[in-house]
Design an enzyme around this catalytic site. Structure first.
Site, PDB file in Angstrom:
ATOM      1  N   LYS A 110      51.322  93.560  41.388  1.00  0.00           N
ATOM      2  CA  LYS A 110      53.020  93.192  41.809  1.00  0.00           C
ATOM      3  C   LYS A 110      53.308  91.791  41.779  1.00  0.00           C
ATOM      4  CE  LYS A 110      53.974  97.524  42.787  1.00  0.00           C
ATOM      5  NZ  LYS A 110      52.666  98.313  42.392  1.00  0.00           N
TER       6      LYS A 110
HETATM    7  C1  LIG Z   1      52.302  99.422  41.991  1.00  0.00           C
HETATM    8  C2  LIG Z   1      50.668  99.942  41.500  1.00  0.00           C
HETATM    9  C3  LIG Z   1      50.754 100.725  40.656  1.00  0.00           C
HETATM   10  C4  LIG Z   1      51.969 101.411  39.881  1.00  0.00           C
HETATM   11  O1  LIG Z   1      52.590 100.906  38.940  1.00  0.00           O
HETATM   12  P1  LIG Z   1      53.897 101.151  38.610  1.00  0.00           P
HETATM   13  O2  LIG Z   1      54.672  99.946  37.774  1.00  0.00           O
HETATM   14  O3  LIG Z   1      54.582 101.763  39.488  1.00  0.00           O
HETATM   15  O4  LIG Z   1      53.810 102.392  37.663  1.00  0.00           O
HETATM   16  C5  LIG Z   1      49.362 100.818  39.989  1.00  0.00           C
HETATM   17  N1  LIG Z   1      48.264 100.105  40.975  1.00  0.00           N
HETATM   18  C6  LIG Z   1      48.735  99.419  41.874  1.00  0.00           C
HETATM   19  C7  LIG Z   1      47.513  98.623  42.439  1.00  0.00           C
HETATM   20  C8  LIG Z   1      50.025  99.153  42.386  1.00  0.00           C
HETATM   21  O5  LIG Z   1      50.079  98.270  43.199  1.00  0.00           O
END
Ligand SMILES: *Cc1c(COP(=O)(O)O)cnc(C)c1O
Length: 496
Positions: A110
């Site tokens: 993120k």
């Molecule tokens: C948010 C997240 C995901 C999923 O990603 P999306 O963009 O919501 O599909 C997968 N793994 C981790 C560690 C995340 O923080």
């Protein structure tokens, strides 16, 4: 560039305006008017230097901002990372790579977007001469919350409140949030799961009396969730980077098609891969990996999206999602931008939790996507085997992707190069990872971190080790109907 809404009920607006609004006024998501074409030779040249230069170039295709401003944004954003390469690519074999998106300040992918978004918002306020400050409201399944708090903390003219499901996030994730420092931040637990928190926050965005209250206090809403256009586009850059870097290093031939395997929740990350493909990146398959909450697996394979099913709490909580918001953007594209059709499906989803796409649409999707899921047991086994075989420690989300990659290879016989997208540092999920590696059950998360470090010879990241000393600054947990008063209290406090 101008952006449109997937629901088709509004005029195109500049991308910088969309960043301030979050969601479109007609309830849709913002999408680019066109997909710009990348020049792979140019990208290869950038990839040989710094990640932030390539990222600025990709942003420049979409955002109506000057080159120098974007370069400054990405330089500052990725300067917070703990690896000078920003996105290291680990080779497991000549046909298998792991793209590590885990080196940001909160140890989750993120950060790739959430270190950029606040800086885009800050500039967009100036560009559009918006007088009101921006209040970011975010529902989080764990990683978004911390990454958004860290990205927005003390950014002038912004404030952020994060709502997390009180019993839906890992210990370390929760500690990361409730210890958050900064003068413009608030964090609040919500009784229920992620979908409850997300539904609650969506209701806030639609609440006219709250809007009026905020306007009086000098704020407008925006969102840091992956529906924000400013979150999506920074993610496009690392797909292009990974390809360009592998090509520049001679690991793949020019134009060779490769696969990306993405651990998927809200469909934001993998959608960025789809955008990269639409921009001309030679991507063969985008492999959508889910955990036991396998709505997307069924969607791609059975053409029915059906959220009416039990919700499972898994080791990969950031993927414990039944409504993947960003899928709407994909539907918009595969229907040839049929906004009436998108509206009908989204209405059906809202009223019955379900919609069905025609066979030909599904066939078209299957040309680009392949989907499967990993059970908890398979995820654990993948963590263990990856460490055993490669001495490489991965977190449960990444393990879901790695497991699904193996299924893909077995079932299709495709031997093209695969890049597994790694989305979190294993120490964010220490207790689970420890149990997978050594079978030990340890109640104390910090003790588990020490045991994991001993068992694997890896280091506890300082962001995790330091949490033990930090005071809890945000202890509140509210009921599902109390989010609005939590926001009002926060804004009143900001005004003091
Ligand atoms: C948010 C997240 C995901 C999923 O990603 P999306 O963009 O919501 O599909 C997968 N793994 C981790 C560690 C995340 O923080």
């Amino acid at each position: 560039m101008q952006v449109l809404s997937t629901r088709g009920k509004m005029n195109a607006i500049p991308a910088t305006q969309a960043v301030l609004q979050g969601i479109a006024a007609d309830g849709g998501l913002f999408v680019p008017e066109t997909f710009p074409e990348i020049d792979l030779e140019e990208m290869k040249a950038y990839a040989a230097h710094e990640y932030d230069i390539l990222a600025a170039r990709v942003l420049q295709y979409f955002f109506d901002m000057d080159e120098a401003a974007l370069a400054e944004i990405t330089q500052q954003a990725y300067g917070t990372f703990d690896d000078s390469r920003v996105v290291p690519i680990k080779e497991l074999s000549p046909a298998e790579y792991v793209m590590e998106l885990t080196h940001g300040p909160t140890l989750a992918f993120k950060d790739m977007a959430l270190q950029v978004l606040p800086r885009l918002i800050r500039r967009a306020l100036d560009i559009h001469k918006q007088e009101e400050n921006v209040l970011i409201l975010t529902a989080t399944s764990g990683d978004t919350g911390k990454a958004a708090l860290e990205g927005f903390r003390d950014v002038p003219r912004t404030a952020i409140e994060v709502f997390y499901p009180a019993d839906g996030v890992a210990t370390m994730q929760k500690l990361q949030m409730v210890t958050q420092e900064g003068g413009n931040v608030a964090v609040c637990g919500v009784q229920g799961n992620f979908d409850d928190a997300q539904t609650g926050v969506k209701a806030l965005f639609a609440d006219e009396t709250l809007k009026a209250f905020l306007k009086k206090a000098g704020y407008t809403f925006s969102s840091a969730n992956s529906i924000n256009f400013g979150r999506l586009i920074p993610q496009v850059a690392y797909y292009i980077y990974a390809y360009a870097k592998l090509a520049a290093d001679g690991k793949i031939a020019d134009g060779e098609e490769i696969n990306f395997v993405v651990p998927t929740g809200n469909f934001g990350n993998i959608l960025a891969g789809y955008y990269a493909k639409r921009m001309g990146l030679p991507v063969k398959k985008l492999i959508c990996a889910s955990n036991g909450n396998n709505v997307l697996t069924d969607f791609f394979n059975k053409s029915v999206y059906d959220a009416n099913r039990p919700f499972h709490k898994t080791m990969s909580p950031s993927m414990d999602i039944l409504i993947s918001s960003n899928l709407e953007r994909l539907l918009f594209e595969v229907t040839g931008r049929d906004d009436a059709q998108v509206r009908a499906w989204m209405e059906a989803l809202k009223t019955s939790g379900k919609y069905e796409i025609p066979q030909e649409t599904q066939a078209q999707l299957k040309g680009t996507f392949w989907a499967d899921f990993a059970s908890e047991e398979e995820t654990a086994q993948t963590i263990r085997e990856t460490f055993g075989t490669h001495g490489y420690l991965i977190d449960p989300h990444t393990a879901v992707a790695k497991c699904v990659e193996e299924k893909y290879r077995r079932e299709t016989g495709d031997d093209a190069v695969c890049v597994v997208v790694s989305t979190a540092n294993p120490y964010k999920f220490t207790q689970d990872v420890l149990r997978c590696i050594s079978g030990q059950d340890e109640d104390d998360a910090f003790r588990a971190a020490q045991l994991l470090a001993q068992a694997t010879g890896t280091e506890i990241p300082p962001q995790i080790a330091d949490l033990q000393e930090k005071p809890v600054l945000h202890p509140d947990v509210v009921g599902r109907t109390e989010l609005k008063s939590a926001v009002e209290v926060f804004i009143e406090r900001m005004g003091e």
